[in-house]
Design an enzyme around this catalytic site. Structure first.
Site, mmCIF file in Angstrom:
data_model
loop_
_atom_site.group_PDB
_atom_site.id
_atom_site.type_symbol
_atom_site.label_atom_id
_atom_site.label_comp_id
_atom_site.label_asym_id
_atom_site.label_seq_id
_atom_site.Cartn_x
_atom_site.Cartn_y
_atom_site.Cartn_z
ATOM 1 N N GLY A 196 0.798 -1.217 0.000
ATOM 2 C CA GLY A 196 0.000 0.000 0.000
ATOM 3 C C GLY A 196 0.829 1.264 0.000
ATOM 4 O O GLY A 196 0.552 2.203 -0.753
ATOM 5 N N CYS A 203 -3.891 -5.018 8.827
ATOM 6 C CA CYS A 203 -5.057 -4.502 8.101
ATOM 7 C C CYS A 203 -6.000 -5.626 7.691
ATOM 8 O O CYS A 203 -7.180 -5.377 7.429
ATOM 9 C CB CYS A 203 -4.616 -3.682 6.897
ATOM 10 S SG CYS A 203 -3.822 -4.633 5.584
ATOM 11 N N ARG A 213 -6.232 -0.727 -3.322
ATOM 12 C CA ARG A 213 -5.378 0.328 -2.758
ATOM 13 C C ARG A 213 -3.958 0.321 -3.309
ATOM 14 O O ARG A 213 -3.257 1.331 -3.207
ATOM 15 C CB ARG A 213 -5.339 0.213 -1.226
ATOM 16 C CG ARG A 213 -4.703 -1.049 -0.712
ATOM 17 C CD ARG A 213 -4.921 -1.250 0.795
ATOM 18 N NE ARG A 213 -4.198 -2.405 1.290
ATOM 19 C CZ ARG A 213 -4.582 -3.661 1.118
ATOM 20 N NH1 ARG A 213 -5.688 -3.933 0.451
ATOM 21 N NH2 ARG A 213 -3.873 -4.663 1.606
ATOM 22 N N LYS A 269 5.250 -9.182 -6.215
ATOM 23 C CA LYS A 269 5.030 -7.740 -6.209
ATOM 24 C C LYS A 269 6.264 -6.981 -6.692
ATOM 25 O O LYS A 269 6.140 -6.005 -7.437
ATOM 26 C CB LYS A 269 4.646 -7.261 -4.803
ATOM 27 C CG LYS A 269 3.229 -7.581 -4.389
ATOM 28 C CD LYS A 269 2.904 -6.963 -3.044
ATOM 29 C CE LYS A 269 1.465 -7.266 -2.644
ATOM 30 N NZ LYS A 269 1.124 -6.675 -1.334
ATOM 31 N N SER A 320 -7.216 -8.871 -3.189
ATOM 32 C CA SER A 320 -7.541 -7.890 -2.145
ATOM 33 C C SER A 320 -6.602 -6.693 -2.138
ATOM 34 O O SER A 320 -6.896 -5.677 -1.519
ATOM 35 C CB SER A 320 -7.521 -8.560 -0.766
ATOM 36 O OG SER A 320 -6.210 -9.002 -0.443
ATOM 37 N N ASN A 321 -5.462 -6.805 -2.823
ATOM 38 C CA ASN A 321 -4.511 -5.686 -2.895
ATOM 39 C C ASN A 321 -4.961 -4.583 -3.852
ATOM 40 O O ASN A 321 -4.586 -3.422 -3.701
ATOM 41 C CB ASN A 321 -3.136 -6.162 -3.376
ATOM 42 C CG ASN A 321 -2.456 -7.152 -2.469
ATOM 43 O OD1 ASN A 321 -1.708 -8.007 -2.935
ATOM 44 N ND2 ASN A 321 -2.692 -7.078 -1.169
ATOM 45 N N ASP A 378 10.531 -6.853 -1.921
ATOM 46 C CA ASP A 378 9.274 -7.341 -1.341
ATOM 47 C C ASP A 378 9.202 -8.849 -1.549
ATOM 48 O O ASP A 378 9.507 -9.335 -2.646
ATOM 49 C CB ASP A 378 8.071 -6.662 -2.008
ATOM 50 C CG ASP A 378 6.781 -6.863 -1.235
ATOM 51 O OD1 ASP A 378 6.226 -5.880 -0.725
ATOM 52 O OD2 ASP A 378 6.311 -8.015 -1.133
#
Length: 246
Positions: A40, A194, A72, A85, A68-69, A61
């Site tokens: 995010g 989160c 955002r 990623k 779900s990423n 990363d």
């Protein structure tokens, strides 16, 4: 070496800035920034530093893109789901600005490997969700005299600061280190992930852009960095405040 005609056109709005100019843009082009975390916070950092012409980006990363990423972490698309990623982010940055160099590192930083991956950077930005990782990164940056921009998120609020404890204030005392801000790691109850409490989709973009701004200011040599100051933003109220720490 000056800017090429292509670079002069690409960065024209930077070059006419009084505090940036061609000299500041060349400093950005000569800089190497390591970005730890391509989630995010990392996503807007990657987009804006690539667009701004930071010459070399190393994106670190260990995770893969999930559905779900996407709400955002807007540098990714459905086509990136299941892919690393770091690799997908590097592809995005290179497409956005083919004049920069972008490296991807698919690994999780820890006390054993952090120095190897960070030591050649001129500045490090970290937006991880692990305070253990934050502490390791901060320790390496302090030891190697590398400025560190660090950010954190809650469900509706976020914060950013810049750390350079190897530099001194005007009175000769050192700027505060990571330990001054976080003497101990928060418990899972104090800082739940989160996945459990959620995060407003636009909030990482706000905080990540602030982090990118801190990096650009530092590298180009203008403005006042958030040394000894924690900028806290609330999406509920739209208000920001500065908390000083020693």
């Amino acid at each position: 070496m000056g800017l090429t005609p292509s670079q002069s056109a690409r960065y024209a709005r930077h070059i006419v800035l009084k505090d940036m100019g061609g000299a500041g843009q060349q400093k950005l082009g000569a800089a190497h920034v390591a970005i730890v975390g391509a989630g995010g916070l990392g996503a807007p950092v990657i987009a804006y530093l690539a667009g701004a012409g930071v010459g070399t980006l190393t994106i670190i990363d260990p995770d893969t893109v999930s559905l779900s990423n996407l709400s955002r972490q807007v540098i990714y698309t459905d086509a990136d789901i299941g892919h690393a990623k770091a690799v997908a982010a590097a592809r995005f940055a290179s497409t956005l600005n083919p004049e920069i160099t972008v490296d991807s590192v698919v690994t999780r930083l820890d006390a054993e490997n952090a120095e190897a991956f960070l030591s050649n950077a001129d500045l490090v930005i970290e937006g991880t969700d692990s305070f253990a990782a934050k502490r390791v990164i901060a320790s390496v940056c302090a030891a190697r005299r590398i400025p560190l921009v660090t950010g954190a998120l809650g469900p509706f609020d976020g914060s950013v600061t810049t750390l350079a404890p190897f530099l001194s204030r005007d009175d000769g005392t050192a700027w505060p280190a990571f330990e001054a801000l976080y003497p101990v790691d928060p418990t899972p109850e104090d800082s739940p992930p989160c996945e459990l409490v959620g995060v407003l989709s636009v909030l990482p973009g706000v905080i990540g852009t602030m982090m990118a701004t801190e990096a650009i200011k530092w590298l180009a040599g203008f403005g006042e960095p958030l040394l000894g100051k924690l900028l806290i933003y609330s999406a509920r109220t739209g208000e920001s405040r500065i908390m000083r720490y020693r």
